[in-house]
Design a protein around this motif. Sequence first.
Motif, short mmCIF file in Angstrom:
data_model
loop_
_atom_site.label_atom_id
_atom_site.label_comp_id
_atom_site.label_asym_id
_atom_site.label_seq_id
_atom_site.Cartn_x
_atom_site.Cartn_y
_atom_site.Cartn_z
N UNK A 22 7.75 -1.69 -6.79
CA UNK A 22 7.08 -2.36 -5.67
C UNK A 22 6.64 -1.35 -4.62
N UNK A 23 7.44 -0.30 -4.43
CA UNK A 23 7.09 0.73 -3.45
C UNK A 23 5.82 1.48 -3.84
N UNK A 24 5.69 1.83 -5.11
CA UNK A 24 4.49 2.56 -5.54
C UNK A 24 3.26 1.66 -5.57
N UNK A 25 3.44 0.42 -5.95
CA UNK A 25 2.32 -0.53 -5.95
C UNK A 25 1.85 -0.77 -4.52
N UNK A 26 2.83 -0.93 -3.60
CA UNK A 26 2.48 -1.14 -2.18
C UNK A 26 1.71 0.06 -1.64
N UNK A 27 2.11 1.28 -2.00
CA UNK A 27 1.41 2.48 -1.54
C UNK A 27 -0.03 2.48 -2.02
N UNK A 28 -0.26 2.08 -3.25
CA UNK A 28 -1.62 2.05 -3.79
C UNK A 28 -2.47 0.94 -3.15
N UNK A 29 -1.83 -0.20 -2.89
CA UNK A 29 -2.55 -1.29 -2.21
C UNK A 29 -2.94 -0.88 -0.79
N UNK A 30 -2.02 -0.20 -0.09
CA UNK A 30 -2.32 0.28 1.26
C UNK A 30 -3.49 1.27 1.26
N UNK A 31 -3.51 2.17 0.28
CA UNK A 31 -4.60 3.13 0.17
C UNK A 31 -5.93 2.42 -0.05
N UNK A 39 -6.66 -0.65 0.90
CA UNK A 39 -7.01 -1.30 2.16
C UNK A 39 -7.59 -0.30 3.15
N UNK A 40 -6.93 0.87 3.27
CA UNK A 40 -7.40 1.90 4.20
C UNK A 40 -8.83 2.34 3.88
N UNK A 41 -9.15 2.37 2.63
CA UNK A 41 -10.48 2.85 2.22
C UNK A 41 -11.50 1.72 2.06
N UNK A 42 -11.04 0.48 2.29
CA UNK A 42 -11.94 -0.65 2.23
C UNK A 42 -12.45 -0.96 0.84
N UNK A 43 -11.61 -0.77 -0.15
CA UNK A 43 -12.02 -1.01 -1.53
C UNK A 43 -11.08 -2.01 -2.20
N UNK A 44 -11.46 -2.48 -3.36
CA UNK A 44 -10.64 -3.40 -4.12
C UNK A 44 -9.82 -2.65 -5.16
N UNK A 45 -9.12 -3.40 -5.96
CA UNK A 45 -8.32 -2.81 -7.04
C UNK A 45 -8.57 -3.57 -8.33
N UNK A 46 -8.28 -2.93 -9.42
CA UNK A 46 -8.24 -3.62 -10.71
C UNK A 46 -6.90 -3.28 -11.34
N UNK A 47 -6.37 -4.20 -12.12
CA UNK A 47 -5.06 -4.01 -12.73
C UNK A 47 -5.24 -3.75 -14.21
N UNK A 48 -4.66 -2.65 -14.68
CA UNK A 48 -4.72 -2.31 -16.10
C UNK A 48 -3.67 -3.09 -16.86
N UNK A 49 -4.10 -3.72 -17.94
CA UNK A 49 -3.18 -4.32 -18.89
C UNK A 49 -2.18 -5.28 -18.25
N UNK A 50 -2.68 -6.26 -17.57
CA UNK A 50 -1.82 -7.26 -16.95
C UNK A 50 -0.85 -7.84 -17.98
#
Length: 96
Positions: free
Chosen positions: A63-72, A74-85
Amino acid sequence: GLNFFGNDFALPQGGGPILGHEMLSLLEREQPSKIKWEAAAAEHVFEYKSEGGQKHKVFYPSLMSIQARLELARERGTGISIWELGQGLDYFMDLL
């Protein structure tokens, strides 16, 4: 992309993907003494030796690493995609 699977590196050759259920089985079997936060990779990591004595280093999202990536993102104003849900741990979706 945001990976929900980890990597099990057989040192020094390289490694391959490790899925959530495989990582849980590995933790139960090997019972590593420490799971550390590796800031450079922004992931948790632990080490173990295989039956043949091969040293392994396992990186796995938390959860800590996922949160860090989500924050990044947000900071950059971009979305995310999830590999292999479906290849991670069930609680990973709690942050989305």
